[in-house]
Design a protein around this motif. Structure first.
Motif: not given
Length: 326
Positions: A255-266, A321-324
């Protein structure tokens, strides 16, 4: 007009064939239902005895209901993986049915674009290819959502199994208790494991079957833990407690990783969709502005190059942005 008549004739013959097939299939499905009801009544017999007349029973592993197509698909390993993919998507489709449906959808799309809308051969072929992958996209999304729901339920399910073990129940009873108290998709899957154990299957084998039906990374740890405990011994309830804790902590990290990479995905989504939206707006507001790109051969080459670069850029952003987090 002739192409339209041919298309309508094709659809009529197709629907008639499909109707006859499903009438035939429903008759066999009713027989399968009767067998399944006998198995359920035997399993819940008051005396605890299973009717030996029901055995041996073979699970159907057909790649297609059509025998010749089943023999053909069985020769290739890729259709084994396709069958496993459909199983993990909780689908009753066979690989042959999936393949024929994809080909049918692509053929109908090509006939509509080429025969009705009079598009070029290559434009119709690209449209047919894009339409033909729709079943694969549908089942991929279904599989992903099912696995996500299973992963979210697994820590709570481990807690239920831990309580059952500490109350003095056996592992099989703990599996049954967790399956009865959990919603879908985890609940029905663990109840199925318990039924397989009741019919005489070893617990490690039944759990391996579960890991085959559900592509869950954390589930492999559960299978390995129970298998090792049956061979070497140990405190299984404490192991389940620690495993549930690790899974919950990993999901916090995810969840923390997805929050940090949300801007890149958007940014990736916007940069991919924006040129298409702008081209559509210009096409409807200023139709002649983009006509040069469509009519001129060099313009069409530029459009194809731009499309390839858009797809490549989207894949690169997604890769970044896809961090394992496993």
């Amino acid at each position: 007009m002739e192409l339209l008549i041919l298309f309508m004739t094709f659809c009529t013959v197709l629907l008639l064939t499909a109707s006859l097939y499903y009438v035939y299939h429903e008759r066999h499905l009713a027989a399968d239902t009767r067998v399944r009801e006998r198995l359920q009544s035997a399993m819940h017999d008051q005396s605890g005895q299973i009717d030996q007349a029901l055995f041996p029973l073979l699970k159907s592993q057909l790649k297609s209901e059509i025998p010749s197509l089943h023999q053909l698909l069985s020769r290739f390993q890729i259709f084994e993986r396709l069958q496993k993919f459909l199983l993990q998507a909780d689908s009753t489709w066979t690989a042959g049915r999936f393949l024929l449906t994809s080909l049918l959808v692509a053929t109908v799309a090509w006939l509509v674009m080429h025969g009705v809308f009079h598009r070029g051969f290559w434009v119709s072929a690209i449209g047919a290819a894009g339409t033909g992958v729709l079943p694969a996209i549908f089942f991929s999304r279904r599989k992903r959502l099912r696995e996500q729901a299973f992963n979210e339920q697994l820590p709570d399910l481990l807690d239920l199994m831990t309580r059952a073990l500490r109350a003095g129940h056996a592992v099989s009873a703990a599996i049954n208790f967790a399956g009865e108290e959990s919603p879908a998709p985890a609940g029905p899957e663990f109840r199925r494991v318990f039924e397989e154990i009741n019919f005489g299957m070893d617990i490690p084998v039944a759990l391996e079957n579960l890991a085959t039906r559900v592509d869950c990374y954390d589930l492999r740890y559960l299978v390995a833990a129970i298998t090792i405990q049956r061979e070497t011994g140990g405190n299984l309830s404490e192991l389940f407690d620690r495993l549930a804790y690790i899974i919950r902590e990993r999901y916090k990290l995810v969840g923390q990783t997805r929050a940090l990479t949300a801007q890149g995905r958007l940014s990736g989504h916007i940069l991919t969709v924006l040129p298409v939206v702008m081209a559509g707006v210009l096409y409807f507001t200023q139709p002649g502005y983009l006509r040069l790109l469509v009519d001129d051969p060099m313009g069409r080459t530029i459009l194809v190059g731009a499309l390839v670069m858009q797809v490549f850029g989207y894949l690169v952003i997604r890769w970044i942005v896809n961090i394992e987090t496993l």
